[in-house]
Design a protein around this motif. Structure first.
Motif, short mmCIF file in Angstrom:
data_model
loop_
_atom_site.label_atom_id
_atom_site.label_comp_id
_atom_site.label_asym_id
_atom_site.label_seq_id
_atom_site.Cartn_x
_atom_site.Cartn_y
_atom_site.Cartn_z
N LEU A 1 17.93 -9.06 -24.05
CA LEU A 1 18.20 -10.21 -23.18
C LEU A 1 19.46 -10.93 -23.65
N VAL A 2 19.59 -11.12 -24.94
CA VAL A 2 20.79 -11.77 -25.48
C VAL A 2 22.04 -10.96 -25.11
N LEU A 3 21.95 -9.65 -25.24
CA LEU A 3 23.08 -8.78 -24.89
C LEU A 3 23.45 -8.92 -23.41
N THR A 4 22.45 -8.99 -22.54
CA THR A 4 22.71 -9.17 -21.10
C THR A 4 23.42 -10.49 -20.85
N GLY A 5 23.01 -11.54 -21.55
CA GLY A 5 23.68 -12.84 -21.42
C GLY A 5 25.13 -12.77 -21.83
N VAL A 6 25.42 -12.05 -22.89
CA VAL A 6 26.81 -11.90 -23.35
C VAL A 6 27.64 -11.14 -22.32
N ILE A 7 27.07 -10.09 -21.73
CA ILE A 7 27.78 -9.32 -20.70
C ILE A 7 28.11 -10.19 -19.50
N CYS A 8 27.14 -10.99 -19.05
CA CYS A 8 27.37 -11.87 -17.90
C CYS A 8 28.43 -12.91 -18.22
N TRP A 9 28.36 -13.48 -19.41
CA TRP A 9 29.37 -14.47 -19.80
C TRP A 9 30.76 -13.86 -19.81
N PHE A 10 30.89 -12.65 -20.34
CA PHE A 10 32.20 -12.01 -20.42
C PHE A 10 32.74 -11.71 -19.02
N ALA A 11 31.88 -11.21 -18.12
CA ALA A 11 32.32 -10.92 -16.76
C ALA A 11 32.78 -12.19 -16.06
N LEU A 12 32.04 -13.28 -16.24
CA LEU A 12 32.39 -14.56 -15.66
C LEU A 12 33.72 -15.06 -16.21
N LYS B 1 36.19 -13.39 -17.72
CA LYS B 1 37.33 -12.54 -17.42
C LYS B 1 37.77 -12.65 -15.97
N HIS B 2 36.80 -12.73 -15.04
CA HIS B 2 37.15 -12.67 -13.62
C HIS B 2 37.37 -14.05 -13.01
N PHE B 3 36.60 -15.06 -13.45
CA PHE B 3 36.64 -16.36 -12.78
C PHE B 3 37.23 -17.48 -13.64
N ILE B 4 36.99 -17.46 -14.95
CA ILE B 4 37.48 -18.54 -15.80
C ILE B 4 38.91 -18.27 -16.23
N LYS B 5 39.14 -17.13 -16.88
CA LYS B 5 40.50 -16.75 -17.27
C LYS B 5 41.31 -16.30 -16.06
N GLY B 6 40.65 -15.58 -15.14
CA GLY B 6 41.33 -15.10 -13.95
C GLY B 6 41.51 -16.22 -12.92
N ASP B 7 42.09 -15.86 -11.79
CA ASP B 7 42.38 -16.87 -10.76
C ASP B 7 41.58 -16.64 -9.49
N PHE B 8 40.48 -15.86 -9.59
CA PHE B 8 39.66 -15.61 -8.41
C PHE B 8 38.60 -16.68 -8.28
N HIS B 9 38.45 -17.21 -7.07
CA HIS B 9 37.48 -18.27 -6.84
C HIS B 9 36.66 -17.94 -5.59
N ILE B 10 35.34 -18.17 -5.66
CA ILE B 10 34.49 -18.07 -4.47
C ILE B 10 34.58 -19.39 -3.71
#
Length: 395
Positions: free
Chosen positions: A371-382, A384-393
């Motif tokens: 579960l901890v590993l899944t949380g880390v994966i989700c945080w990294f995807a978020l 990389k794509h939305f926080i560091k990146g410039d893509f917004h919903i």
């Protein structure tokens, strides 16, 4: 069309929101019926830990996968019609469960009762059309409080079984479903629909990368809600020798905390950048999951970790569904179906994996580490794509 409806008859909107939420509570009581009764059912059928976790996970499977077509049908034909058909169908497995005599038939009935979990896709699709987008974070947070059916089941079903017998539990659920179905049929109006919609058009939401990102994030947050609501009674009865009734109350506390905070997450996302807020949700889930992982023999810390991870997951659920209507205009039910399906699968796999790991190793810690590993994966995807990146919903 949605904006016209949203600014039309407010009474219809509030009735729709209220009864869609109540109907979801009732459906979720059926969806989670096995969790608070797991110890009793385990003794009745002489089940191992892995067989118990399979029983807990089975309703989640159909309830997750079928959210996709049910959400699409709600958009095309109307949430009221689909809700009523769904509640009628649920009566079949509820009648079967106390009358089966083998584990195989029990699993089959559990699979069918999983359809009650699709009420989430119907409820969100039905309620969303009555409110403008700037209010949908709070509105969808409220209707999603139908998840509280898990808590209600945990509080009531063990008591009913202890006082009146196992069969009485399912008689109670059947009567409750019929009563709410009749009230829903009489009091609610059908939502506006676009009958020109096609399955191909609805499935176009799969081309949106946002659909898959939200699905990943909901896999973690809603999956936590489903998995821990189901697993908490198993943990407490097995590790700390709680009675089924007392363990059910703690499971209800977890489900209640996770559900009641959800509209708060939606309202916060109405006023803040949702993805920035979600980043802190994932960090909190990782930290609190670590607390659980290292406290399986420390009762107070274990329960605190369960409650805190429920708070974080509940906020995350509200934030994720704030963004659903923005992904594909007019296909809210389809997006809800996909995202909700992934969230449901997030609740399907953990009980199975944790049960298997327990049978192999005799402990639960490794399962929580995943579960901890899944949380880390989700945080990294978020990040990389939305926080560091410039893509917004949501702009």
């Amino acid at each position: 069309m949605n904006q016209d409806v949203a600014h039309g008859n407010r009474a219809n909107a509030y009735v729709a929101l209220t009864l869609a939420t109540i109907a979801m509570i009732v459906c979720f009581m059926s969806w989670s019926n096995f969790a608070p009764l797991a110890a009793q059912v385990g003794k009745m059928f002489n089940l191992s830990v892995s067989e118990r976790t399979l029983l807990l996970a089975t309703p989640v499977l159909l309830g997750s996968i079928m959210r996709i077509p049910v959400g699409i049908l709600s958009d095309k034909y109307g949430g009221k019609k689909v809700y009523l058909i769904l509640m009628a169908f649920i009566l079949i497995p509820l009648f079967m469960i106390p009358r089966v005599h083998s584990f195989g038939m029990l699993i089959f009935a559990a699979f069918l009762v999983g359809m009650s979990g699709t009420s989430f896709a119907v409820g969100v699709s039905y309620a969303s059309v009555w409110f403008p987008k700037e209010q949908q974070g709070l509105a969808l947070g409220i209707v999603s409080m139908g998840n509280m059916g898990n808590a209600v089941a945990s509080m009531t079903l063990p008591y009913i079984s202890k006082s009146y017998g196992f069969t009485a539990v399912y008689n109670f659920l059947m009567v409750l479903t019929v009563v709410i179905g009749v009230i829903f049929a009489l009091c609610c109006k059908e939502m506006p629909v676009d009958k020109t919609k096609t399955l191909k058009g609805a499935l176009s939401v799969t081309k949106e990368s946002s659909t898959w990102y939200l699905s990943l994030f909901y896999f973690l947050t809603f999956g936590l809600f489903v998995a821990f609501t189901n697993l908490t009674p198993l943990f407490l009865t097995g590790l700390f020798n709680y009675s089924a009734v007392k363990a059910g109350l703690y499971a209800a506390l977890f489900a209640f905390v996770c559900t009641i905070i959800r509209p708060v997450g939606g309202a916060m996302a109405d006023h803040m950048r949702p993805m920035a807020l979600l980043q802190w949700v994932f960090i909190a889930i990782i930290v609190f999951a670590l607390v659980i992982m290292f406290s399986f023999h420390v009762q107070a810390m274990f329960i605190a970790g369960i409650v805190l991870v429920g708070l974080a997951a509940g906020v995350g659920n509200g934030v994720v569904f704030k963004m659903v209507p923005y992904v594909s205009t007019g296909n809210t039910g389809a997006v809800t179906g996909f995202v909700g399906a992934m969230g449901g699968l997030g609740g399907f796999f953990p009980p199975l994996v944790i049960g298997w790991i327990h049978d192999w190793t005799g402990s639960y810690e490794l399962g929580i580490a995943l579960l901890v590993l899944t949380g880390v994966i989700c945080w990294f995807a978020l990040w990389k794509h939305f926080i560091k990146g410039d893509f917004h919903i949501v702009k």
